[in-house]
Design a protein around this motif. Sequence first.
Motif, PDB file in Angstrom:
ATOM      1  N   GLY A   1       1.463   3.389   7.318  1.00  0.00           N
ATOM      2  CA  GLY A   1       2.810   3.682   7.781  1.00  0.00           C
ATOM      3  C   GLY A   1       3.344   4.953   7.164  1.00  0.00           C
ATOM      4  N   GLY A   2       4.493   5.407   7.629  1.00  0.00           N
ATOM      5  CA  GLY A   2       5.126   6.571   7.053  1.00  0.00           C
ATOM      6  C   GLY A   2       5.740   6.243   5.710  1.00  0.00           C
TER       7      GLY A   2
ATOM      8  N   GLY B   1       7.822   4.806   3.008  1.00  0.00           N
ATOM      9  CA  GLY B   1       8.701   3.643   2.995  1.00  0.00           C
ATOM     10  C   GLY B   1       8.376   2.608   4.052  1.00  0.00           C
ATOM     11  N   GLU B   2       7.357   2.852   4.872  1.00  0.00           N
ATOM     12  CA  GLU B   2       6.996   1.913   5.930  1.00  0.00           C
ATOM     13  C   GLU B   2       5.722   1.160   5.560  1.00  0.00           C
ATOM     14  N   GLU B   3       5.617  -0.064   6.026  1.00  0.00           N
ATOM     15  CA  GLU B   3       4.420  -0.853   5.778  1.00  0.00           C
ATOM     16  C   GLU B   3       3.306  -0.445   6.737  1.00  0.00           C
ATOM     17  N   ALA B   4       2.061  -0.646   6.310  1.00  0.00           N
ATOM     18  CA  ALA B   4       0.914  -0.372   7.168  1.00  0.00           C
ATOM     19  C   ALA B   4       0.867  -1.373   8.314  1.00  0.00           C
ATOM     20  N   ARG B   5       0.326  -0.948   9.432  1.00  0.00           N
ATOM     21  CA  ARG B   5       0.200  -1.826  10.597  1.00  0.00           C
ATOM     22  C   ARG B   5      -1.261  -2.210  10.781  1.00  0.00           C
TER      23      ARG B   5
END
Length: 229
Positions: A50-51, A53-57
Amino acid sequence: MAKAHGVLRTVLSARPGRFAATVVTAGLLLTLPGCQGDDGSDRATIVAPGGPGEEARRLTPEEAAKAKPDDSPNAADRAYVSRMIEHHRQALTMSALAPDRAASDGVKRLAERITAAQKPEIGAMEKWLARHPIAPTPPAAATPAAPAAGHDHGAMPGMATEPQLAELTAARGAEFDRLFLKLMTAHHEGAVTMAGEALAGGNNVAVEEMATEVVATQSAEIHRMRAMG
């Protein structure tokens, strides 16, 4: 040298979104076992970072394929590869004169390095162009005032003229060294300019990689030649 550095800065900042997409695509290659499909069969899971602060998908292979950016070659990619093949060939022609004419061992070694680097690059670009050929120009559209794309090699930046090549061929010793460094420096600067244009206007990842390599290697050689001159 300032000119080369300016082009390099332009290259590195030309299309940050495009390069970011490439990096993300590389991250999709992390696969994990243990995911079960709707039919109960085991399927691989692909992790997409993810970007900030974002979680991985976690994606299926099909979803990952759809997420990959389209890097289909465009006109700028094809024009760059076609023109750079001819640009490199002239560099090889000039370098081939050095063993019998140069006085400086440094110039001779430089010519050897140029040949060793650019000959394989020509091979790689020819293979790329064979896979992605330039579409022929319709006869009605081809006029003497508007040559087909990829064939106006005389207009390429940095290319030595026929009189300049003749002068270089006739030179010997220190005069050859001086002319070789002058013409090859201009030749490299032209190649860096062309590579920067390809990175700014092209779309194909392979062409980006080739152009980035040209910027890196030839900028370093420009610095070396200026120091030798």
